[in-house]
Structures are given as C-alpha cells and as structure tokens.
Design an enzyme around this catalytic site. Structure first.
Site, PDB file in Angstrom:
ATOM      1  N   LYS A   1      -8.472  15.951 -11.228  1.00  0.00           N
ATOM      2  CA  LYS A   1      -9.882  16.410 -10.887  1.00  0.00           C
ATOM      3  C   LYS A   1     -10.907  15.374 -10.565  1.00  0.00           C
ATOM      4  O   LYS A   1     -11.278  16.280  -9.194  1.00  0.00           O
ATOM      5  CB  LYS A   1     -10.298  16.544 -12.766  1.00  0.00           C
ATOM      6  CG  LYS A   1     -11.634  17.457 -13.257  1.00  0.00           C
ATOM      7  CD  LYS A   1     -12.504  16.103 -13.834  1.00  0.00           C
ATOM      8  CE  LYS A   1     -11.776  14.576 -14.160  1.00  0.00           C
ATOM      9  NZ  LYS A   1     -12.775  13.962 -15.167  1.00  0.00           N
TER      10      LYS A   1
ATOM     11  N   SER B   1     -16.627  11.909 -16.233  1.00  0.00           N
ATOM     12  CA  SER B   1     -16.793  12.183 -14.820  1.00  0.00           C
ATOM     13  C   SER B   1     -16.731  13.747 -13.898  1.00  0.00           C
ATOM     14  O   SER B   1     -15.952  14.423 -14.109  1.00  0.00           O
ATOM     15  CB  SER B   1     -15.418  11.651 -14.037  1.00  0.00           C
ATOM     16  OG  SER B   1     -15.477  10.302 -14.179  1.00  0.00           O
TER      17      SER B   1
ATOM     18  N   LYS C   1     -18.619   8.200  -8.631  1.00  0.00           N
ATOM     19  CA  LYS C   1     -17.553   7.472  -9.369  1.00  0.00           C
ATOM     20  C   LYS C   1     -16.355   8.722  -9.068  1.00  0.00           C
ATOM     21  O   LYS C   1     -15.156   7.992  -8.755  1.00  0.00           O
ATOM     22  CB  LYS C   1     -17.891   8.332 -11.233  1.00  0.00           C
ATOM     23  CG  LYS C   1     -16.494   8.133 -11.532  1.00  0.00           C
ATOM     24  CD  LYS C   1     -15.584   7.618 -12.381  1.00  0.00           C
ATOM     25  CE  LYS C   1     -14.252   7.261 -12.653  1.00  0.00           C
ATOM     26  NZ  LYS C   1     -13.094   6.465 -12.840  1.00  0.00           N
TER      27      LYS C   1
HETATM   28  P1  NAD Z   1      -9.439  12.193 -23.010  1.00  0.00           P
HETATM   29  O1  NAD Z   1      -8.898  13.780 -22.734  1.00  0.00           O
HETATM   30  O2  NAD Z   1      -9.139  10.789 -24.393  1.00  0.00           O
HETATM   31  O3  NAD Z   1     -10.964  12.604 -23.865  1.00  0.00           O
HETATM   32  C1  NAD Z   1     -11.726  13.940 -24.087  1.00  0.00           C
HETATM   33  C2  NAD Z   1     -12.226  14.505 -25.432  1.00  0.00           C
HETATM   34  O4  NAD Z   1     -12.982  15.164 -25.688  1.00  0.00           O
HETATM   35  C3  NAD Z   1     -11.190  14.733 -26.902  1.00  0.00           C
HETATM   36  O5  NAD Z   1     -11.694  14.072 -27.913  1.00  0.00           O
HETATM   37  C4  NAD Z   1     -11.151  15.985 -27.031  1.00  0.00           C
HETATM   38  O6  NAD Z   1     -10.896  16.246 -28.100  1.00  0.00           O
HETATM   39  C5  NAD Z   1     -12.848  16.081 -26.956  1.00  0.00           C
HETATM   40  N1  NAD Z   1     -13.150  17.803 -25.853  1.00  0.00           N
HETATM   41  C6  NAD Z   1     -12.570  18.686 -25.540  1.00  0.00           C
HETATM   42  N2  NAD Z   1     -13.972  19.678 -25.670  1.00  0.00           N
HETATM   43  C7  NAD Z   1     -14.622  19.334 -26.124  1.00  0.00           C
HETATM   44  C8  NAD Z   1     -15.668  19.995 -27.106  1.00  0.00           C
HETATM   45  N3  NAD Z   1     -15.809  21.174 -26.462  1.00  0.00           N
HETATM   46  N4  NAD Z   1     -16.346  20.333 -27.323  1.00  0.00           N
HETATM   47  C9  NAD Z   1     -16.575  18.716 -28.258  1.00  0.00           C
HETATM   48  N5  NAD Z   1     -15.555  17.449 -27.364  1.00  0.00           N
HETATM   49  C10 NAD Z   1     -14.734  18.341 -26.355  1.00  0.00           C
HETATM   50  O7  NAD Z   1     -10.320  11.878 -22.272  1.00  0.00           O
HETATM   51  P2  NAD Z   1     -10.972  10.689 -21.793  1.00  0.00           P
HETATM   52  O8  NAD Z   1      -9.492   9.860 -20.910  1.00  0.00           O
HETATM   53  O9  NAD Z   1     -11.487   9.884 -22.888  1.00  0.00           O
HETATM   54  O10 NAD Z   1     -11.595  10.502 -20.492  1.00  0.00           O
HETATM   55  C11 NAD Z   1     -13.416  11.608 -20.514  1.00  0.00           C
HETATM   56  C12 NAD Z   1     -13.867  12.046 -19.182  1.00  0.00           C
HETATM   57  O11 NAD Z   1     -13.625   9.769 -19.043  1.00  0.00           O
HETATM   58  C13 NAD Z   1     -13.492  12.755 -18.351  1.00  0.00           C
HETATM   59  O12 NAD Z   1     -14.336  12.874 -17.626  1.00  0.00           O
HETATM   60  C14 NAD Z   1     -12.260  11.027 -17.410  1.00  0.00           C
HETATM   61  O13 NAD Z   1     -12.103  11.605 -16.081  1.00  0.00           O
HETATM   62  C15 NAD Z   1     -13.415   9.892 -17.450  1.00  0.00           C
HETATM   63  N6  NAD Z   1     -12.578   8.702 -17.444  1.00  0.00           N
HETATM   64  C16 NAD Z   1     -11.511   8.493 -17.875  1.00  0.00           C
HETATM   65  C17 NAD Z   1     -11.165   7.234 -17.993  1.00  0.00           C
HETATM   66  C18 NAD Z   1      -9.551   6.466 -18.452  1.00  0.00           C
HETATM   67  O14 NAD Z   1      -9.195   6.241 -18.230  1.00  0.00           O
HETATM   68  N7  NAD Z   1      -9.199   7.273 -19.675  1.00  0.00           N
HETATM   69  C19 NAD Z   1     -12.209   5.985 -17.203  1.00  0.00           C
HETATM   70  C20 NAD Z   1     -12.479   6.640 -16.109  1.00  0.00           C
HETATM   71  C21 NAD Z   1     -13.254   7.808 -16.663  1.00  0.00           C
END
Ligand code: NAD
Length: 308
Positions: A243, A99, A174
């Site tokens: 965010k 997102s 989104k």
């Molecule tokens: P999360 O924090 O669980 O996962 C993010 C991942 O990115 C982690 O594994 C982290 O180690 C990795 N990461 C961070 N910096 C990095 C880098 N420089 N290089 C490589 N990997 C890196 O977050 P999430 O809940 O999986 O969400 C991910 C995205 O999806 C976000 O943008 C969030 O807003 C969106 N989203 C989340 C949900 C939800 O229910 N959790 C639903 C829809 C959308």
C-alpha cells in the site's frame, strides 16, 4: 494532577496498541476504540483508559482524536461514513498517524477545516519495537501552531518529531521513506543471496556489510533479527508495505518524473505479495522470496535447497 487532554485513540493493532499505551497518564483521559472489541477491552483493562463501543459519542467530547488505521479507505470510512469528524467539537485536533494517501489527507483536512477542526497528519517510522519504547520518528504535516499544541502528546510516542510542511506532507514523506526502505531490503536480499550462492555465509556477509559502505537499515536491523533468525515477525505486514509503495509511486508519477528503479522495485514487491498470497505475511518475507527465486536458503550458508 488534573486532566489536560481528552484523547480518543482509534485503531489498536500492531502499532496503535503500544502507541496508545504511551499516552496513558494522569493528565490524559484516554478513550479507546477499535472495530475488534477484544482489543479495546484488553487494553483498557491494562491501562487507566475508557473502552468505548461508540466512537462518535467519544469524539464529541475529545480534544484530540488520534487514528492508527490500515489505510486511507478505512480513515475515510471512520471519519466521514461513521460520522466521527462531524461529531468532533470546533477547536479539536484530528491526528492521523496512519500511513495514508496524501491526496485523501488534503481532502479530509479541507472538510475538517469547514467544521473548525484542525488536521495534522503525523505518520511514524520505527516499527513496533520503537512504538513500545516511545522512540518513533514522527513526520508531522499541518499548521505549526497546531503541531506545537499536540507536541506534548507526540513526544510521548516519538523521539524525533519533524514538521514536514503543510497538511499531507507527513504522509508523502512517510510513503517515500518506505519506498526507499523497500528498495534497501530488496537490494540487501539480492546481494546476500548472490553471496550465499557463491558460498559466503549470510551471517558473515551481514557483519561485513555493516562495517562497510553497503550497509542499510535492512542489513543493520532486519536481516539478523527477522530474516537469518527465520522469524519473519517484524510486525509490519507485507500488504501494508505494498500500500505504501503504491502511494509513493503515485506521488512520484504525479510529479511527471520517470521512476524506472522504483517502478521495478515496486513491481517485484507486488509480485512477491501475489505469490506469497498470505495477508498475515510480514514484509521481511520479501527477503525469503528473493532467495527462493534463486533456489537459495539464507539460513543454510549458501547451500542450495535443491539441486539445479
Ligand atoms: P494493524 O492491522 O495491526 O492494525 C490496524 C487496526 O485498525 C486493527 O486493530 C484493526 O482492527 C483496526 N481497524 C480496522 N478497521 C477499523 C475501523 N473501521 N474502525 C476502527 N478500527 C479499525 O496495522 P498496524 O501495523 O498497526 O498499522 C497501522 C498503520 O500504521 C498502517 O497505516 C501502517 O501502514 C502504519 N505503520 C505500520 C508500522 C508497523 O511496523 N506495523 C510502522 C509504521 C507505520
């Protein structure tokens, strides 16, 4: 079956892991990268996938690089500072499923086009449970023919795939979805707290709302599973929601319209996050925070937690 796709998946968190798992198959050569090496080795061992410590090298041989990262700042660091975008071959596709901020996406897509790389923003809705089952709602912005090309991959992760318009429009859609979702959660929390203080049973209220016109996603899904259960573990962090709300508000403000309701709601969420002060807090903690402001406990049938 021969390999049809070489996919590099970057970002294996709450959402990225189950989404990458859905891509696993004989026709996909799947390479995994995350800044946390344990996440990479664990998932690669479970799947028929390659763990890489070198996303730039892997990007150089990928047809598709999919990102599921926390925010645009991280997406920019991975693509530009780390050199993933420059390494991608001409004709390949960058699929940002995070997102992200639409303005950042539009700028990254411009740079990608200069390299001959197609850019699609394809953020998702539905949370971790629907990521696990491959039933996400996917909002895809970009060129129609490129989206058609990656559709077989998207179809493994989502059951609803909507082409929202030009690049950046998926990310705009989104953020706006999450703004409405947050307003719905806050509204449900305030109404159920008021009922609880009056003496209504919160669980009974949720049942009645779900048979009535006040129902929304918070009453239909979040309250019973994550709030009334006391679990607060939907898998979507409060900080990530903040965010998204700031992105949505910025987008609305840029259009010149006034957004008093949204501004107030976002202000409440920002204040809740400041007071909760826990980067691991789930976004459903918002409901507990609303109840706490009223000295009510939604698990206790309207009884107040301390005497007034
Ligand atoms: P999360 O924090 O669980 O996962 C993010 C991942 O990115 C982690 O594994 C982290 O180690 C990795 N990461 C961070 N910096 C990095 C880098 N420089 N290089 C490589 N990997 C890196 O977050 P999430 O809940 O999986 O969400 C991910 C995205 O999806 C976000 O943008 C969030 O807003 C969106 N989203 C989340 C949900 C939800 O229910 N959790 C639903 C829809 C959308």
């Amino acid at each position: 079956m021969s390999v049809s796709w070489r996919v590099l998946f970057i970002g294996l968190g709450m959402m990225g892991s189950p989404m990458a798992r859905r891509l696993d198959g004989e026709d996909v050569e799947l390479t995994l990268f995350d800044v946390d090496p344990d996440r990479v080795t664990e998932l690669a061992a479970e799947l028929n996938a390659i763990a890489t410590p070198d996303p730039v090298g892997a990007a150089a041989r990928a047809d598709v690089v999919a990102l599921m990262l926390p925010n645009s700042g991280v997406v920019e660091r991975v693509l530009l500072d780390s050199g993933v975008l420059a390494a991608m071959p001409a004709g390949s596709v960058l699929l940002d499923m995070s997102s992200s901020r639409p303005a950042s996406t539009v700028e990254l897509a411009r740079k990608a086009t200069e390299h001959g790389v197609s850019y699609v923003d394809a953020p998702v809705s539905g949370g971790r449970s629907r990521a696990v089952t491959g039933e996400l709602s996917i909002m895809a912005g970009g060129l129609a023919d490129v989206i058609m090309r990656v559709r077989p991959l998207l179809a493994r992760m989502g059951t609803s795939i909507t082409h929202t318009g030009t690049v950046g429009s998926g990310h705009a859609m989104k953020a706006l979805n999450n703004l409405l979702s947050a307003i719905g959660l806050l509204g449900a929390a305030e109404v159920i707290t008021a009922g609880a203080k009056f003496g209504l049973d919160p669980a009974l209220m949720v049942n009645v709302l779900n048979q009535s016109t006040g129902r929304n996603h918070a009453t239909e899904v979040k309250f019973e599973r994550f709030v009334l259960s006391g679990k607060f573990n939907s898998g979507f962090a409060l900080d990530l929601m903040v965010k998204d709300l700031c992105t949505a508000l910025e987008l609305a403000e840029d259009s010149g319209m006034s957004t008093p309701l949204s501004e107030h709601a976002v202000g409440l969420v920002v204040e809740a996050a400041r007071q909760i002060d826990d980067p691991t807090a789930d976004h459903t903690e918002l409901a507990r925070w609303v109840a706490k402001q009223a000295r009510a406990d939604l698990k206790k049938n309207g009884k107040e937690t301390r005497p007034q």
